[in-house]
Each structure stands twice: as structure tokens, then as C-alpha cells.
Motif scaffolding. Structure first.
Motif, PDB file in Angstrom:
ATOM      1  N   TRP A 163     -10.342  -2.917   1.013  1.00  0.00           N
ATOM      2  CA  TRP A 163      -9.633  -2.083   1.974  1.00  0.00           C
ATOM      3  C   TRP A 163     -10.300  -2.222   3.342  1.00  0.00           C
ATOM      4  CZ3 TRP A 163      -5.188   0.546   0.914  1.00  0.00           C
ATOM      5  CH2 TRP A 163      -4.848   0.737  -0.429  1.00  0.00           C
ATOM      6  N   GLY A 176      -0.075  -2.184   5.176  1.00  0.00           N
ATOM      7  CA  GLY A 176      -0.890  -1.043   5.523  1.00  0.00           C
ATOM      8  C   GLY A 176      -0.197   0.297   5.356  1.00  0.00           C
ATOM      9  N   VAL A 178     -13.944  -1.579   4.990  1.00  0.00           N
ATOM     10  CA  VAL A 178     -14.195  -0.260   4.411  1.00  0.00           C
ATOM     11  C   VAL A 178     -14.899  -0.401   3.057  1.00  0.00           C
ATOM     12  CG1 VAL A 178     -13.164   1.883   3.561  1.00  0.00           C
ATOM     13  CG2 VAL A 178     -12.206   0.746   5.585  1.00  0.00           C
ATOM     14  N   TYR A 237      -4.718   1.797   7.200  1.00  0.00           N
ATOM     15  CA  TYR A 237      -5.508   1.210   6.132  1.00  0.00           C
ATOM     16  C   TYR A 237      -4.755   0.054   5.486  1.00  0.00           C
ATOM     17  CZ  TYR A 237      -9.018   4.868   6.332  1.00  0.00           C
ATOM     18  OH  TYR A 237     -10.042   5.691   6.738  1.00  0.00           O
ATOM     19  N   ASP A 245     -11.981   9.006  10.268  1.00  0.00           N
ATOM     20  CA  ASP A 245     -11.383   8.149   9.249  1.00  0.00           C
ATOM     21  C   ASP A 245      -9.923   7.826   9.570  1.00  0.00           C
ATOM     22  OD1 ASP A 245     -13.155  10.056   6.799  1.00  0.00           O
ATOM     23  OD2 ASP A 245     -13.665   8.045   7.514  1.00  0.00           O
ATOM     24  N   GLU A 293       0.827  -1.200   0.000  1.00  0.00           N
ATOM     25  CA  GLU A 293       0.000   0.000   0.000  1.00  0.00           C
ATOM     26  C   GLU A 293       0.866   1.257   0.000  1.00  0.00           C
ATOM     27  OE1 GLU A 293      -2.064  -2.987   2.867  1.00  0.00           O
ATOM     28  OE2 GLU A 293      -0.030  -2.353   2.339  1.00  0.00           O
ATOM     29  N   ARG A 319     -10.171  -4.249  13.524  1.00  0.00           N
ATOM     30  CA  ARG A 319     -10.070  -3.970  12.094  1.00  0.00           C
ATOM     31  C   ARG A 319     -11.471  -4.042  11.489  1.00  0.00           C
ATOM     32  NH1 ARG A 319      -5.250  -6.838   8.842  1.00  0.00           N
ATOM     33  NH2 ARG A 319      -4.236  -5.927  10.670  1.00  0.00           N
ATOM     34  N   ARG A 357      -9.588  -1.012   7.667  1.00  0.00           N
ATOM     35  CA  ARG A 357      -8.862  -0.046   8.485  1.00  0.00           C
ATOM     36  C   ARG A 357      -8.957  -0.418   9.950  1.00  0.00           C
ATOM     37  NH1 ARG A 357     -12.797   5.258   7.581  1.00  0.00           N
ATOM     38  NH2 ARG A 357     -14.557   4.538   8.874  1.00  0.00           N
TER      39      ARG A 357
END
Length: 126
Positions: free
Chosen positions: A36, A119, A48, A94, A90, A6, A45, A38
């Protein structure tokens, strides 16, 4: 075997945008559903968004609908997450993931077990 890397995370003010990328190695990328997830400090976790192997199906968590957009380019072995109107909530690490299980069947309950990336951190300041 698929390896996922990522990139694109960073620090952004509330209301701003970021675009995450997930580059995959391996010739079988186009066979996998991608997603995805997060994880914020002290929290589990969470899902998303996911996209099917063809790109024809996408599933979004309610918390990001209308703000985030997932896409994939199978020719480039890459999946993207465009994040707009970012909020402090947010803020999280991720992760990109790949799995052959059905995104259509599981929807937002889809949880990959095949491959995960390391991530990238997204921090949204208020």
C-alpha cells in the motif's frame, strides 16, 4: 496480468479505524509481493506497508508502525490494510500495488512497477 481494485476508504474522525481491501484478478496473485502506498495533495506518493507473496515478511513505514496492519488471503486474492488510531496526517489517496521485485531486499524503498490500482480516498478529520 493482474488488475487491482481498492475499496474501504472514507471519512473518519481522528482516532478512528478503517479497513482497506484490495481485490486482485488473475491467477498469479500469490506470486506477487503486495503493498500500500499513499499520496496526499501536493506531496509525492509514499510507501506505507508491504507484504511478501507468502505473507511471511512485512515492512512498515515508521509513520504507521503500531497503528496499521497488512495481511493477505491468497485464496481470496485479496490484501487488507487495517488502519487504527488514524490521524489527520494519514489523509491521502491510498493505492494498492503488486510487484515481483524483492520486498525483503528493498524494504521501505520498495517501489512497484508491475501493477497499480486506482486507489481509494481516506480522509481523517480532526
Amino acid at each position: 496480468q493482474v488488475q487491482l481494485v481498492e475499496s474501504g476508504g472514507g471519512l473518519v474522525q481522528a482516532g478512528g479505524s478503517l479497513r482497506l481491501s484490495c481485490a486482485a484478478s488473475g491467477r498469479s496473485f500469490s506470486r506477487y509481493n503486495m503493498g500500500w502506498f499513499r499520496q496526499a495533495p501536493g506531496k509525492e506518493r509514499e510507501f506505507v506497508v508491504g507484504i511478501s507473496w507468502s505473507g511471511g515478511t512485512t515492512v512498515y513505514a515508521d509513520s504507521v508502525k503500531g497503528r496499521f496492519t497488512i495481511s493477505r488471503d491468497n485464496a481470496k486474492n485479496t490484501v487488507y490494510l487495517q488502519m487504527n488510531s488514524l490521524k489527520p496526517e494519514d489523509t491521502a489517496h491510498y493505492y494498492c500495488a503488486a510487484d515481483s521485485s524483492s520486498l525483503t531486499y528493498y524494504g521501505s524503498r520498495w517501489y512497484p512497477t508491475d501493477y497499480w490500482g486506482q486507489g481509494t480516498q481516506v480522509t481523517v478529520s480532526s
